[in-house]
Scaffold this motif. Structure first.
Motif, PDB file in Angstrom:
ATOM      1  N   GLU A 118       4.261   7.472  15.294  1.00 36.43           N
ATOM      2  CA  GLU A 118       4.067   6.032  15.480  1.00 36.43           C
ATOM      3  C   GLU A 118       2.714   5.604  14.908  1.00 36.43           C
ATOM      4  N   VAL A 119       2.695   4.492  14.203  1.00 44.06           N
ATOM      5  CA  VAL A 119       1.437   3.973  13.679  1.00 44.06           C
ATOM      6  C   VAL A 119       0.546   3.549  14.845  1.00 44.06           C
ATOM      7  N   MET A 120      -0.693   4.034  14.834  1.00 44.02           N
ATOM      8  CA  MET A 120      -1.629   3.718  15.911  1.00 44.02           C
ATOM      9  C   MET A 120      -2.384   2.426  15.617  1.00 44.02           C
ATOM     10  N   ALA A 227      -8.914   3.896   5.275  1.00 43.58           N
ATOM     11  CA  ALA A 227      -7.993   3.747   4.141  1.00 43.58           C
ATOM     12  C   ALA A 227      -6.566   4.051   4.582  1.00 43.58           C
ATOM     13  N   PRO A 228      -5.572   3.456   3.913  1.00 42.80           N
ATOM     14  CA  PRO A 228      -4.175   3.736   4.255  1.00 42.80           C
ATOM     15  C   PRO A 228      -3.897   5.240   4.269  1.00 42.80           C
ATOM     16  N   ILE A 281      -1.252   8.370  11.817  1.00 47.35           N
ATOM     17  CA  ILE A 281      -1.395   7.157  11.011  1.00 47.35           C
ATOM     18  C   ILE A 281      -2.141   6.111  11.825  1.00 47.35           C
ATOM     19  N   MET A 282      -3.345   5.818  11.387  1.00 40.65           N
ATOM     20  CA  MET A 282      -4.198   4.844  12.075  1.00 40.65           C
ATOM     21  C   MET A 282      -4.268   3.560  11.254  1.00 40.65           C
ATOM     22  N   THR A 296     -12.981   1.905   2.358  1.00 41.66           N
ATOM     23  CA  THR A 296     -13.225   2.514   1.057  1.00 41.66           C
ATOM     24  C   THR A 296     -11.986   3.289   0.615  1.00 41.66           C
ATOM     25  N   PRO A 297     -11.526   3.118  -0.626  1.00 41.73           N
ATOM     26  CA  PRO A 297     -10.383   3.903  -1.105  1.00 41.73           C
ATOM     27  C   PRO A 297     -10.658   5.400  -0.977  1.00 41.73           C
ATOM     28  N   ILE A 298      -9.647   6.176  -0.649  1.00 39.97           N
ATOM     29  CA  ILE A 298      -9.845   7.604  -0.411  1.00 39.97           C
ATOM     30  C   ILE A 298     -10.398   8.301  -1.651  1.00 39.97           C
TER      31      ILE A 298
END
Length: 319
Positions: A118-120, A227-228, A281-282, A296-298
């Motif tokens: 589950e997305v946190m 970041a995603p 997934i945060m 910031t992009p990974i």
């Protein structure tokens, strides 16, 4: 409403996060005191180092004297956390209650417990079943109760796994970057084809500084800019592209000693190994919408981390 300029910011804990927070606050023009037991370390522009023990109210009071904002970035060895962290909380909360300083706390995702992918978000229920998860949830309940009851002004900033300059003891740290640079074996945990959030320690610093400057955010937990989520395999592939060769990756399907992590550490970490056997997934959308701060992009974080590790390894080679 923003925090008044000229306030002294005291940062408790001089690890990678605390040091990054101190540097970010100094960059923003704040007066900064960085506290740990030794009070020594690399010189940091605009930062005063201070030797203090925040395990007692008296020690915490001495450490935060004159501060308008206190940043709690203290951590202790995994096997000591359940016993020691509540005592530190009691001392720090007691100190800020006496002085009236605002308290900005660096927090973890542990209170959520297993999410089964589950997305946190900040609204995710707290379902921790491990000793450390329940301990962190109890700490957070105490922090938020202190704010609600008017004993202290408190805000929590939650981070996923750290990655970035100075970060050694992380799943994306000392067991990954030196080996990536030297062609050694990169150790990864669990199922690396699961999505996993990693938070730049520099975004941790920016996020906590923003919370410090905006009292309007007090009284709740925020997910710091992150970041995603990507799969760990994708992250390691991107790292391999940056160093110019595929990584020699070894995966571990259970907690056992490796790299910088000894048996004591890994035995204590075992209860949290679920973070590598389910997606982690945060989502930090709420922070971005409220404060306008993008993560910031990974790929950029990996570049920044590689640059730091190159210097770190070179300095160690010189002795």
């Amino acid at each position: 409403m923003s925090a008044a300029p000229g306030l002294l910011h005291t940062v408790l804990g001089a690890g990678p996060a605390g040091t990054s927070v101190a540097l970010e606050l100094a960059r923003r023009g704040h007066a900064v005191r960085l506290v740990d037991r030794a009070g020594t370390g690399e010189p940091l522009d605009g930062v005063e180092r201070f030797a203090g023990d925040v395990g007692t109210v008296e020690g915490a009071l001495a450490s935060i004297e004159g501060a308008g904002v206190v940043h709690h970035c203290v951590n202790v060895a995994y096997h000591l956390q359940v016993d020691v962290m509540p005592r530190i909380q009691e001392a720090v909360l007691g100190a800020v209650a006496r002085t009236g300083a605002r308290l900005v706390v660096l927090d973890t995702l542990y209170p959520y417990g297993e999410t089964h992918g589950e997305v946190m978000t900040e609204d995710t229920p707290w379902r921790a079943a491990t000793a450390k998860g329940r301990m962190r949830a109890a700490l957070d309940e105490n922090y938020l109760a202190a704010h609600k009851e008017g004993r202290a002004s408190v805000v929590l900033g939650r981070s996923a796994d750290f990655v970035g300059p100075r970060v050694l003891n992380s799943t994306l740290g000392g067991a990954v970057f030196p080996a990536a640079l030297t062609g050694g074996e990169v150790v990864a945990l669990g199922d690396i084809d699961l999505e996993h959030s990693y938070t730049s320690v520099l975004d941790v610093a920016r996020g906590l500084a923003v919370l410090a400057e905006n009292p309007s955010g007090d009284g709740r937990a925020w997910h710091l800019p992150t970041a995603p989520a990507r799969t760990t395999r994708e992250v390691l592939t991107a790292l391999g592209e940056l160093v110019g060769h595929p990584l020699r990756t070894v995966t571990m399907d259970e907690a056992r000693p490796f790299g910088p992590f000894d048996e004591t550490f890994m035995n204590s970490y075992a209860e949290l190994f679920y973070q590598h056997t389910e997606p982690q997934i945060m989502d930090s959308t709420a922070f971005r919408r409220e404060f306008g701060v993008e993560p910031t992009p990974i790929e950029t974080t990996l570049e920044q981390t590689l640059e730091w590790y190159r210097g770190f390894l070179a300095s160690r080679a010189k002795g």
